[in-house]
Scaffold this motif. Structure first.
Motif, short mmCIF file in Angstrom:
data_model
loop_
_atom_site.label_atom_id
_atom_site.label_comp_id
_atom_site.label_asym_id
_atom_site.label_seq_id
_atom_site.Cartn_x
_atom_site.Cartn_y
_atom_site.Cartn_z
N GLY A 1 0.79 -1.22 0.00
CA GLY A 1 0.00 0.00 0.00
C GLY A 1 0.82 1.27 0.00
N SER A 2 2.11 1.17 -0.33
CA SER A 2 2.95 2.38 -0.31
C SER A 2 2.71 3.23 -1.56
CB SER A 2 4.43 2.01 -0.18
OG SER A 2 4.79 1.05 -1.14
N GLY A 3 1.97 2.69 -2.55
CA GLY A 3 1.62 3.49 -3.72
C GLY A 3 2.45 3.18 -4.95
N THR B 1 2.11 0.90 -7.41
CA THR B 1 1.33 0.75 -8.65
C THR B 1 0.85 2.12 -9.16
OG1 THR B 1 0.55 -1.33 -7.71
CG2 THR B 1 -0.61 -0.54 -9.66
N THR B 2 0.33 2.92 -8.25
CA THR B 2 -0.15 4.26 -8.60
C THR B 2 0.98 5.09 -9.21
OG1 THR B 2 -1.64 4.15 -6.71
CG2 THR B 2 -1.22 6.35 -7.63
N GLU C 1 7.23 -7.81 -10.19
CA GLU C 1 7.62 -9.11 -9.62
C GLU C 1 6.83 -9.31 -8.33
OE1 GLU C 1 11.82 -9.64 -9.14
OE2 GLU C 1 12.17 -9.52 -11.29
N PRO C 2 6.29 -10.50 -8.09
CA PRO C 2 6.28 -11.61 -9.03
C PRO C 2 5.21 -11.39 -10.09
CG PRO C 2 5.07 -12.22 -7.04
CD PRO C 2 5.64 -10.85 -6.80
N THR D 1 13.22 -9.08 -1.90
CA THR D 1 13.61 -10.38 -1.34
C THR D 1 14.43 -10.19 -0.07
OG1 THR D 1 13.76 -11.10 -3.64
CG2 THR D 1 14.52 -12.65 -1.98
N GLN E 1 12.05 -11.74 2.63
CA GLN E 1 12.54 -13.06 3.03
C GLN E 1 13.69 -12.94 4.02
OE1 GLN E 1 11.24 -12.64 -0.32
NE2 GLN E 1 9.55 -13.70 0.72
N ARG F 1 -4.28 1.54 3.58
CA ARG F 1 -4.57 1.90 2.18
C ARG F 1 -4.83 0.63 1.35
NH1 ARG F 1 0.12 5.98 0.17
NH2 ARG F 1 -0.38 7.82 1.39
N ILE G 1 0.62 -12.95 2.05
CA ILE G 1 1.64 -12.15 2.73
C ILE G 1 1.01 -10.96 3.45
CG2 ILE G 1 3.73 -10.77 2.35
CD1 ILE G 1 4.46 -12.77 0.16
N GLN H 1 2.58 11.41 1.59
CA GLN H 1 1.93 12.61 1.05
C GLN H 1 0.87 12.25 0.00
OE1 GLN H 1 4.93 15.34 -0.30
NE2 GLN H 1 6.14 15.15 1.54
N PRO I 1 -0.97 11.77 -3.67
CA PRO I 1 -0.40 11.19 -4.90
C PRO I 1 0.35 12.23 -5.73
CG PRO I 1 -2.63 10.36 -4.55
CD PRO I 1 -2.40 11.39 -3.48
N VAL J 1 3.74 13.01 -4.11
CA VAL J 1 4.68 11.89 -4.27
C VAL J 1 5.22 11.88 -5.71
CG1 VAL J 1 4.93 9.37 -4.19
CG2 VAL J 1 3.53 10.53 -2.47
N1 Z5A Z 1 7.39 -10.28 -2.34
C1 Z5A Z 1 8.31 -10.96 -1.56
O1 Z5A Z 1 7.98 -11.39 -0.45
N2 Z5A Z 1 9.57 -11.17 -2.04
C2 Z5A Z 1 9.96 -10.76 -3.27
O2 Z5A Z 1 11.11 -10.98 -3.67
C3 Z5A Z 1 8.99 -10.04 -4.07
C4 Z5A Z 1 7.73 -9.83 -3.58
C5 Z5A Z 1 9.38 -9.57 -5.45
C6 Z5A Z 1 3.57 -8.95 -4.04
O3 Z5A Z 1 2.44 -8.25 -3.91
C7 Z5A Z 1 3.92 -9.57 -2.70
O4 Z5A Z 1 5.09 -10.35 -2.88
C8 Z5A Z 1 4.26 -8.51 -1.70
C9 Z5A Z 1 5.74 -8.70 -1.38
C10 Z5A Z 1 6.02 -10.09 -1.84
N3 Z5A Z 1 3.62 -8.69 -0.47
N4 Z5A Z 1 2.45 -8.72 -0.28
N5 Z5A Z 1 1.37 -8.81 -0.04
P1 Z5A Z 1 2.01 -7.10 -4.92
O5 Z5A Z 1 3.20 -6.54 -5.62
O6 Z5A Z 1 0.89 -7.56 -5.73
O7 Z5A Z 1 1.34 -6.11 -3.96
P2 Z5A Z 1 2.02 -5.11 -3.03
O8 Z5A Z 1 3.43 -4.96 -3.28
O9 Z5A Z 1 1.62 -5.55 -1.70
O10 Z5A Z 1 1.44 -3.75 -3.52
P3 Z5A Z 1 0.01 -3.20 -3.31
O11 Z5A Z 1 -0.62 -3.62 -2.03
O12 Z5A Z 1 -0.71 -3.47 -4.56
O13 Z5A Z 1 0.31 -1.70 -3.08
P4 Z5A Z 1 1.03 -0.57 -3.96
O14 Z5A Z 1 1.13 -0.99 -5.38
O15 Z5A Z 1 2.28 -0.21 -3.29
O16 Z5A Z 1 0.01 0.61 -3.80
P5 Z5A Z 1 -1.20 1.12 -4.78
O17 Z5A Z 1 -1.94 -0.09 -5.29
O18 Z5A Z 1 -0.68 2.11 -5.71
O19 Z5A Z 1 -2.04 1.89 -3.70
C11 Z5A Z 1 -2.77 1.21 -2.69
C12 Z5A Z 1 -4.08 2.02 -2.41
O20 Z5A Z 1 -3.74 3.30 -1.88
C13 Z5A Z 1 -4.94 2.30 -3.67
O21 Z5A Z 1 -6.28 2.29 -3.31
C14 Z5A Z 1 -4.48 3.70 -4.09
O22 Z5A Z 1 -5.49 4.37 -4.78
C15 Z5A Z 1 -4.20 4.34 -2.74
N6 Z5A Z 1 -3.11 5.34 -2.80
C16 Z5A Z 1 -1.96 5.28 -3.53
N7 Z5A Z 1 -1.19 6.36 -3.31
C17 Z5A Z 1 -1.84 7.11 -2.39
C18 Z5A Z 1 -1.54 8.35 -1.73
N8 Z5A Z 1 -0.40 9.01 -1.97
N9 Z5A Z 1 -2.42 8.82 -0.84
C19 Z5A Z 1 -3.58 8.14 -0.58
N10 Z5A Z 1 -3.94 6.98 -1.17
C20 Z5A Z 1 -3.07 6.46 -2.05
#
Ligand code: Z5A
Length: 217
Positions: free
Chosen positions: A13-15, A17-18, A44-45, A105, A109, A149, A161, A194, A196, A199
């Motif tokens: 949820g650190s943002g 993808t956004t 990845e993955p 990783t 890990q 988030r 995870i 902060q 979007p 950031v």
């Molecule tokens: N993993 C591992 O263990 N070892 C490894 O070697 C690798 C990965 C490569 C992959 O998940 C999982 O694999 C991950 C680590 C592990 N662990 N888990 N679970 P992933 O890549 O599919 O998902 P994620 O990494 O957990 O990302 P995410 O949850 O999709 O979050 P994000 O991409 O960082 O954030 P987002 O989707 O852009 O934003 C999340 C929400 O917040 C969304 O509703 C946005 O609209 C909102 N958002 C974004 N930016 C803001 C700001 N600035 N303010 C307010 N709201 C915001």
């Protein structure tokens, strides 16, 4: 300019993808790249077709996955990604924006699961054949804020995870923080708490300067 690998890292949820989507749009319209430049997003993955299957296993397996099995599956995903996609794209001069890479990783890990760091470094080396990112953005955010988030997303259903306890995610965060201290030339910290827009602005400032450096060298 030669191809570049730009990675986005951080806790859930650190943002990432956004910001990857925003960065791609901005780069393509910024005028900073050659008009024919390719700007590719990947993750990845799951960056390849085989990786998609590994991602499904890694994040959704009903059978408990042992820690070393998990490590090897992430390494397999990365080896396929590097050879099948990243190296060929870099050879064509593409700018690659990648959601997570080797630092994940180390953080998940190594710090999270507490597996041996030397083993992880060796596996990262084997999986990448030595391909290091040109620049890594660490989107730094409080673990609780990131998780809230991620959990409030429209599509939110928690993966394997994400369901880990808070102390696991805090160790992961500590891992990213230690990596940023150890590799200041490669890893740039971004305040991801902060808005979007704010950031994106931080990321664009850093990228603009780096692109100018890269085009001169
Ligand atoms: N993993 C591992 O263990 N070892 C490894 O070697 C690798 C990965 C490569 C992959 O998940 C999982 O694999 C991950 C680590 C592990 N662990 N888990 N679970 P992933 O890549 O599919 O998902 P994620 O990494 O957990 O990302 P995410 O949850 O999709 O979050 P994000 O991409 O960082 O954030 P987002 O989707 O852009 O934003 C999340 C929400 O917040 C969304 O509703 C946005 O609209 C909102 N958002 C974004 N930016 C803001 C700001 N600035 N303010 C307010 N709201 C915001």
């Amino acid at each position: 300019m030669q191809g570049k690998l730009i990675v986005f890292e951080g806790v859930e949820g650190s943002g990432k993808t956004t910001q990857i989507q925003r960065t791609q749009t901005w780069l393509l319209s910024s005028g900073l790249l050659h008009p024919n430049s390719q700007v590719v997003t990947t993750r990845e993955p799951g960056g390849t077709a085989l990786g998609q299957q590994l991602r499904q296993i890694l994040l959704q397996s009903a059978e408990p996955i042992q820690d070393r099995t998990e490590l090897l599956l992430y390494a397999a995903d990365r080896a396929q990604h590097v050879e099948a996609d990243l190296r060929p794209l870099l050879a064509k001069g593409a700018v690659i924006l990648c959601d997570r890479y080797t630092d994940s990783t180390v953080a998940y890990q190594g710090y999270g699961r507490q597996l041996d760091q030397i083993l992880i470094d060796q596996l990262n080396q084997i999986a990448t054949g030595g391909l290091v990112s040109d620049l890594t953005f660490w989107l730094d955010i409080e673990v609780e804020l990131g998780l809230s988030r991620a959990r409030s997303r429209a599509s939110a259903s928690l993966d394997r995870i994400e369901r880990a306890d808070l102390s696991f995610h805090q160790r992961v965060q500590q891992g990213f923080s230690q990596l940023a201290i150890a590799h200041p030339e490669r890893i740039v910290r971004i305040d991801a708490s902060q808005s979007p827009d704010a950031v994106s602005q931080q990321i664009q400032q850093v990228l603009q300067a780096r692109l100018q450096d890269w085009s001169r060298s």
